[in-house]
Structures are given as structure tokens and as C-alpha cells.
Scaffold this motif. Structure first.
Motif, mmCIF file in Angstrom:
data_model
loop_
_atom_site.group_PDB
_atom_site.id
_atom_site.type_symbol
_atom_site.label_atom_id
_atom_site.label_comp_id
_atom_site.label_asym_id
_atom_site.label_seq_id
_atom_site.Cartn_x
_atom_site.Cartn_y
_atom_site.Cartn_z
ATOM 1 N N TRP A 388 0.858 -1.183 0.000
ATOM 2 C CA TRP A 388 0.000 0.000 0.000
ATOM 3 C C TRP A 388 0.890 1.228 0.000
ATOM 4 O O TRP A 388 0.792 2.102 -0.842
ATOM 5 N N CYS A 389 1.805 1.274 0.938
ATOM 6 C CA CYS A 389 2.796 2.348 1.001
ATOM 7 C C CYS A 389 4.161 1.702 0.819
ATOM 8 O O CYS A 389 4.572 0.878 1.630
ATOM 9 N N TYR A 390 4.848 2.056 -0.247
ATOM 10 C CA TYR A 390 6.136 1.424 -0.518
ATOM 11 C C TYR A 390 7.112 1.667 0.632
ATOM 12 O O TYR A 390 7.978 0.847 0.916
ATOM 13 N N ASP A 391 6.955 2.783 1.295
ATOM 14 C CA ASP A 391 7.877 3.142 2.367
ATOM 15 C C ASP A 391 7.950 2.042 3.419
ATOM 16 O O ASP A 391 9.024 1.677 3.879
ATOM 17 N N TRP A 392 6.792 1.509 3.823
ATOM 18 C CA TRP A 392 6.767 0.475 4.851
ATOM 19 C C TRP A 392 6.607 -0.914 4.247
ATOM 20 O O TRP A 392 7.040 -1.904 4.831
ATOM 21 N N HIS A 497 12.091 17.386 5.702
ATOM 22 C CA HIS A 497 13.306 17.502 6.512
ATOM 23 C C HIS A 497 14.418 16.646 5.910
ATOM 24 O O HIS A 497 14.165 15.539 5.421
ATOM 25 N N PRO A 498 15.665 17.136 5.934
ATOM 26 C CA PRO A 498 16.767 16.322 5.387
ATOM 27 C C PRO A 498 16.858 14.944 6.020
ATOM 28 O O PRO A 498 17.254 13.977 5.374
ATOM 29 N N TYR A 499 16.479 14.816 7.307
ATOM 30 C CA TYR A 499 16.519 13.516 7.961
ATOM 31 C C TYR A 499 15.570 12.532 7.281
ATOM 32 O O TYR A 499 15.868 11.346 7.152
ATOM 33 N N THR A 500 14.415 13.062 6.844
ATOM 34 C CA THR A 500 13.453 12.219 6.130
ATOM 35 C C THR A 500 14.069 11.676 4.853
ATOM 36 O O THR A 500 13.857 10.522 4.479
ATOM 37 N N VAL A 501 14.825 12.516 4.155
ATOM 38 C CA VAL A 501 15.479 12.078 2.921
ATOM 39 C C VAL A 501 16.427 10.924 3.218
ATOM 40 O O VAL A 501 16.449 9.907 2.517
ATOM 41 N N LYS A 502 17.204 11.059 4.297
ATOM 42 C CA LYS A 502 18.166 10.008 4.654
ATOM 43 C C LYS A 502 17.467 8.704 5.008
ATOM 44 O O LYS A 502 17.828 7.635 4.519
ATOM 45 N N GLU A 503 16.453 8.780 5.850
ATOM 46 C CA GLU A 503 15.831 7.573 6.363
ATOM 47 C C GLU A 503 14.891 6.911 5.364
ATOM 48 O O GLU A 503 14.608 5.730 5.461
ATOM 49 N N ARG A 504 14.374 7.683 4.395
ATOM 50 C CA ARG A 504 13.401 7.118 3.455
ATOM 51 C C ARG A 504 14.008 6.947 2.067
ATOM 52 O O ARG A 504 13.312 6.958 1.069
ATOM 53 N N MET A 505 15.310 6.786 2.014
ATOM 54 C CA MET A 505 15.972 6.697 0.721
ATOM 55 C C MET A 505 15.454 5.554 -0.147
ATOM 56 O O MET A 505 15.293 5.728 -1.359
ATOM 57 N N PRO A 506 15.146 4.351 0.385
ATOM 58 C CA PRO A 506 14.601 3.303 -0.503
ATOM 59 C C PRO A 506 13.331 3.743 -1.218
ATOM 60 O O PRO A 506 13.151 3.489 -2.406
ATOM 61 N N SER A 507 12.438 4.419 -0.491
ATOM 62 C CA SER A 507 11.187 4.876 -1.091
ATOM 63 C C SER A 507 11.433 5.996 -2.091
ATOM 64 O O SER A 507 10.812 6.045 -3.155
ATOM 65 N N LEU A 508 12.338 6.910 -1.764
ATOM 66 C CA LEU A 508 12.624 8.016 -2.674
ATOM 67 C C LEU A 508 13.239 7.506 -3.975
ATOM 68 O O LEU A 508 12.902 7.976 -5.063
ATOM 69 N N LYS A 509 14.128 6.535 -3.871
ATOM 70 C CA LYS A 509 14.713 5.954 -5.087
ATOM 71 C C LYS A 509 13.638 5.277 -5.929
ATOM 72 O O LYS A 509 13.643 5.370 -7.164
ATOM 73 N N PHE A 510 12.706 4.604 -5.274
ATOM 74 C CA PHE A 510 11.612 3.958 -6.005
ATOM 75 C C PHE A 510 10.780 4.998 -6.759
ATOM 76 O O PHE A 510 10.443 4.804 -7.928
ATOM 77 N N LEU A 511 10.461 6.120 -6.101
ATOM 78 C CA LEU A 511 9.662 7.155 -6.755
ATOM 79 C C LEU A 511 10.418 7.790 -7.909
ATOM 80 O O LEU A 511 9.836 8.114 -8.958
ATOM 81 N N LEU A 512 11.729 7.960 -7.767
ATOM 82 C CA LEU A 512 12.520 8.495 -8.865
ATOM 83 C C LEU A 512 12.503 7.542 -10.061
ATOM 84 O O LEU A 512 12.426 7.969 -11.224
#
Length: 535
Positions: A388-392, A497-512
Motif C-alpha cells: 500500500w505504502c512502498y515506504d513500509w 526535513h533532510p533527515y526524512t530524505v536520509k531515512e526514506r531513501m529506498p522509497s525516494l529511489k523507487f519514486l525516482l
């Protein structure tokens, strides 16, 4: 033990309980002390039980209860609960392994040669010829035995009753005790203290070990007949000992153990009762349900560590595929969750259930958005996991694919026409329902054509500011940015927040990889308060 931290954790787990601290340094009974129903204790003074006269249960935070039972004022009609493991098994297994390896590799002999400036190497015996015995095969003893066996040692185990541990030669009963001891190179004692085993590490039993053997005691100090141990060391029958527990603690400064180079004394530090699993065991007796204890670093640290621990705990609740009947055309939706406040809108999940239902697909459960234990248990029987949410969902999907072989459809949040189509096809194609899915997509798209036209007129050429707050969180905000762009707007995600970018990198890469690359404004945002309690 840090009492305030325990008190805070217990208040969180048992919000309806009246909790208070009693200073263990007070050795006199207070006749005016408030009366408790339940006591949670760690090495209490005997005066504590003299002043608490109506206790119904006592939870002991240590592994042994013999010291409590020896107190004259201990309430004999109270339920005495000894915590099982409480995080101690892993720590004790590490301690025992370290001590065994120190003996096996001869580090003490090399330390002596270093002081003599003598360069002399020794040949190592094969581990399979190095016998290690574990005396006591409860939760902790079994963990020690498994750890030693996993490192290749020839491990024997002994208990009063028969056990079966892979890689361990388990013996049981008085008739097999002598054969358990015979020829051991290292003996690890992890027994609880009972009247029957007091003094069990005596001359007669220790003499059965191999010449030069080493004794490790992490059970109880009263198991060791100290004079016998010292005499066998003097005679050269024993080579050394590693002792973490003693009949008198702290060990008196004049005790002969301090002066013996063959004995390593550690101050009862082989294991410390861990807060989270202990509180879980106490709480689950109150709520009459299993409590899975997870330590999370929180947003102040690597917050994902707690969720990954939780996902692994969930996997332990699941039935292996080979032991269950597979459910054809059934999926799990993973990555949705409910906590103090739910973080996935039920309307979204209801819509997904409607869409997959149109394809003839059943949803076993939404893990873990309010699902049942039974849905978790049979989750590996589903044909497919869809996030449902790729992040989790990504971590749980990867873990289930690795352990159970359940395929994982890597899908993002279905916001907008394109993302919804990708989500449906991501589920349908692995199940061989591609043509049916295209029919559903065509029919559903036609049904919302009017709403889509309205959205395009409202969004076209506009700048869409999408602020990260409690709702939406960062990944939902990025998904909404993609939908706004689909309808002709220029999305800007603010409060990331920059911390969010660091911790959610798998999800951000998926969205890219999905072609999304919105404009972002990085801020301290809600992190400025020093904590992130919203989502």
C-alpha cells in the motif's frame, strides 16, 4: 537498572495502573508504606516484604528467584513470576561464547608468553574435537548451546528432563550425568539454584572433566564448592575458571579468587534484564494477550530499526508455506498500519478492496492495519504481496519473499489515474489477470471522466503547494505531488526535513525510478520541536 525508565515504560504499557517507586536502599520496613497488589523487584531488601503485606504477585526482573524465596517475610501465598529470557539469553550466549573462544584459542597462555617476551605458537585442535558441556537447558541454556554448536564446537547439554536441540548431544537424568561430564574441555553452568543442585560443581563432579578443563559459571554462585575449585586448580586438574556469579556478592576484597591468575572474575555482568521484553511480559499478563516487545530508536535515531524488528517479530507469527494450504488469487496488502491514530485512511483501503474484488482477487489481510493474528499467521499462503505504502511495505515484502518465497509486487500509493493503473497492473500481471485488469481500468476510468476533467481545469497551470504534516506524511505528500503533476499543476513539496530524505531513501529511489522528481523545500519543519509525535 534505571528505575525511572522502567517506571515510564510500565506506565505506557499499563496506563490504568497506580505505579510508584520504592527506594531499594531503604533497609528498614516502613509501617506507613502504601500497600501494593503487585511488586516488580530486583534484589529488594528483606524489609520490603515486611512492609508489603497484601501482595498478590511478585515479578522478579532477574533470572533466579532463590534469593527471594530465602527471605523469611516473602509472602508464600503470592504468585511468584520469573521473567523468561527478557533479553538475557542473547547476552549470556555472547558471554559464554566469548569465554569458550578465549579458552579454545589459548589467549591466557599467550598473555603469559607476552609478559615473558616469548614467541611460541600452538596448533589449534579441530572444534569438532573440543567438547563443551552446557549444564542446564532452559531458555538461556538452550540459547548458549545453540550458539556454541553453530560455531562448530562439540556440544553436550544436560537437564533433568530430555531436550532436543539441533547440533547438541542432549543428556538427561541422574543416570546420564556422569557421561555428560566425562572428558569435557569446558563446562558452562547456567543452572538455577535449587536445594538439590547446591554445590553441584564439587570435586567429585569437576574431577570427571578433561585434564586442564575450564569451568564457566553464569548460573548461581552457590553451585560452586569454592574450596574444591581452588584445590583442583592447585593440583593442575583444572586449567582455569570464568566466574560471573558468587555466593557472596559483591565478592569480598579478601576473597582468594581475586589473586588467582587462572580465574577471571566478572561482577555479575554476563546479562542484564532488558526493559522492553520485561515490560512486555509483565503487561501481557494484565491484558491477557501476547505482547511483542520492540525497541525502536525513535525519530532521534535510526527509526527504521524498530520497524524492522517489528516486521521480523511478525514473521515469527506466520505459518510456513509448506505447512499451509495456499490461497489462490489471494493477496496481502502490506505497509498499511494503525497505531494510536490510524495512518492510512480506511476509504483508501476500501477503494483498493473494491478494485481488486472486481478482478476476483481476495485480500487475506492488510498488514498490519488492524488485521487479526490469524490473518498474519496465514499471510504466507497468499499468492502475492502488494504494498500500500512502498515506504513500509518494501521491508516487510522483502523479508516475506526471502523467508517464505511470497512474490512481492513493488507498487506505490495509488493516487491519480497513472498510479492507480500501475498499482492494479502490478497486482494483476503476476496473477495472470492482465486482460481482466485492463477491462476494469477502462471501465473505472470512464466512470470518473467527469471528475478528472474538473481536476484538470482546477490544476492546469497552477502551483500546488503540498505541505508535509501529520497528514500527509512525506511519502504520501510525494505521491500527491505526482497526482497534481498528472493533472497539470507544478507541485512543490514543502516541510521536507533532510533527515526524512536520509531515512526514506529506498522509497525516494523507487519514486525516482517511477519518473517522479518534484521540487522540494527542505526545512526543519515539525522536527524543530525536537521530536516527531505526529505520525
Amino acid at each position: 537498572m534505571h528505575a525511572p525508565a522502567w517506571l515510564d515504560a510500565l506506565r505506557a504499557a499499563l496506563p490504568d495502573a497506580d505505579l510508584w517507586l520504592r527506594d531499594a536502599a531503604k533497609t528498614d520496613a516502613d509501617p506507613l508504606a502504601p500497600q501494593a497488589d503487585i511488586a516488580i523487584v530486583w534484589r529488594p531488601p528483606s524489609a520490603f516484604f515486611e512492609e508489603q503485606r497484601r501482595l498478590r504477585a511478585v515479578f522478579n526482573l532477574g533470572a533466579g528467584v532463590d534469593a527471594l524465596l530465602a527471605m523469611p517475610a516473602f509472602p508464600r501465598d503470592a504468585l511468584l513470576v520469573r521473567l523468561e529470557d527478557a533479553g538475557m539469553a542473547d547476552a549470556l550466549a555472547e558471554y559464554a561464547l566469548a569465554a569458550v573462544l578465549r579458552v579454545y584459542r589459548g589467549f591466557d597462555r599467550y598473555a603469559i608468553r607476552q609478559r615473558e617476551a616469548r614467541w611460541q605458537a600452538e596448533l589449534l585442535r579441530p572444534k569438532s574435537n573440543f567438547a563443551v558441556g552446557v549444564l542446564g537447558l532452559g531458555v538461556i541454556g538452550a540459547a548458549i548451546a545453540r550458539s556454541l554448536a553453530a560455531h562448530g564446537f562439540a556440544v553436550r547439554g544436560f537437564a533433568r528432563t530430555r531436550h532436543a536441540i539441533e547440533g547438541v548431544d542432549c543428556r538427561a537424568g541422574e543416570a546420564e550425568f556422569a557421561s555428560f561430564l566425562d572428558g569435557l574441555d569446558v563446562l558452562v553452568s547456567v543452572l538455577p539454584l535449587t536445594p538439590d543442585n547446591r554445590g553441584i560443581l564439587n570435586r567429585a563432579n569437576l574431577a570427571r572433566l578433561a585434564d586442564g578443563a575450564h569451568v564457566i559459571n553464569v548460573g548461581r554462585g552457590a553451585h560452586v564448592v569454592e574450596a574444591d575449585l581452588l584445590a583442583l586448580l592447585d593440583e593442575g586438574k583444572l586449567g582455569g575458571a570464568t566466574l560471573d556469579v558468587f555466593e557472596t556478592e559483591p565478592l569480598p576484597a579478601a576473597h582468594p579468587f581475586w589473586d588467582r591468575p587462572e580465574i577471571l572474575v566478572t561482577p555479575h555482568i554476563s546479562a542484564v534484564t532488558e526493559l522492553e521484553p520485561s515490560v512486555a511480559q509483565i503487561a501481557e499478563r494484565d491484558v491477557a494477550a501476547r505482547v511483542v516487545a520492540i525497541r525502536s530508536e525513535g525519530y532521534g535515531g535510526a527509526f527504521r530499526s524498530g520497524y524492522e524488528d517489528a516486521f521480523r517479530a511478525l514473521l515469527d507469527l506466520m505459518a510456513p508455506r509448506e505447512h499451509a494450504t495456499l490461497m489462490p488469487d489471494a493477496i496481502n496488502i502490506i505497509g498499511a498500519r494503525e497505531g494510536p491514530t490510524y495512518t492510512e485512511w480506511t476509504e483508501d483501503l476500501n477503494e483498493l478492496e473494491r478494485l481488486v474484488g472486481a478482478l476476483g482477487i481476495q485480500i487475506n489481510g492488510v498488514l498490519c492495519g488492524g488485521c487479526t493474528v490469524e490473518q498474519i499467521r496465514r499471510a504466507p499462503s497468499a499468492e502475492l504481496n502488494a504494498s500500500w505504502c512502498y515506504d513500509w511495505g518494501q521491508k516487510l515484502g522483502d523479508l516475506m519473499e526471502e523467508r517464505f518465497g511470497v512474490p512481492y509486487a513493488r507498487t506505490g500509493q495509488p493516487y491519480g489515474l497513472r498510479a492507480t493503473e500501475e498499482w492494479i497492473m502490478g497486482v494483476a500481471v503476476p496473477l495472470g489477470l492482465e486482460s481482466e485488469a485492463r477491462e476494469v481500468i477502462e471501465r473505472e476510468t470512464a466512470a470518473v471522466a467527469g471528475e478528472v476533467d474538473t481536476l484538470r481545469r482546477c490544476f492546469e497551470g497552477k502551483t500546488a503547494l503540498i505541505e508535509i504534516s501529520e497528514f500527509p506524511g512525506p511519502i504520501r505528500a510525494l505521491s500527491l505531488a505526482r497526482m497534481a503533476e498528472e493533472f497539470g499543476a507544478h507541485p512543490i513539496v514543502i516541510n521536507l526535513h533532510p533527515y526524512t530524505v536520509k531515512e526514506r531513501m529506498p522509497s525516494l529511489k523507487f519514486l525516482l525510478q517511477q519518473g517522479q522528481n518534484p521540487e522540494l523545500i527542505l526545512t526543519k519543519g515539525i522536527f524543530a520541536l525536537g521530536s516527531f509525535n505526529a505520525a
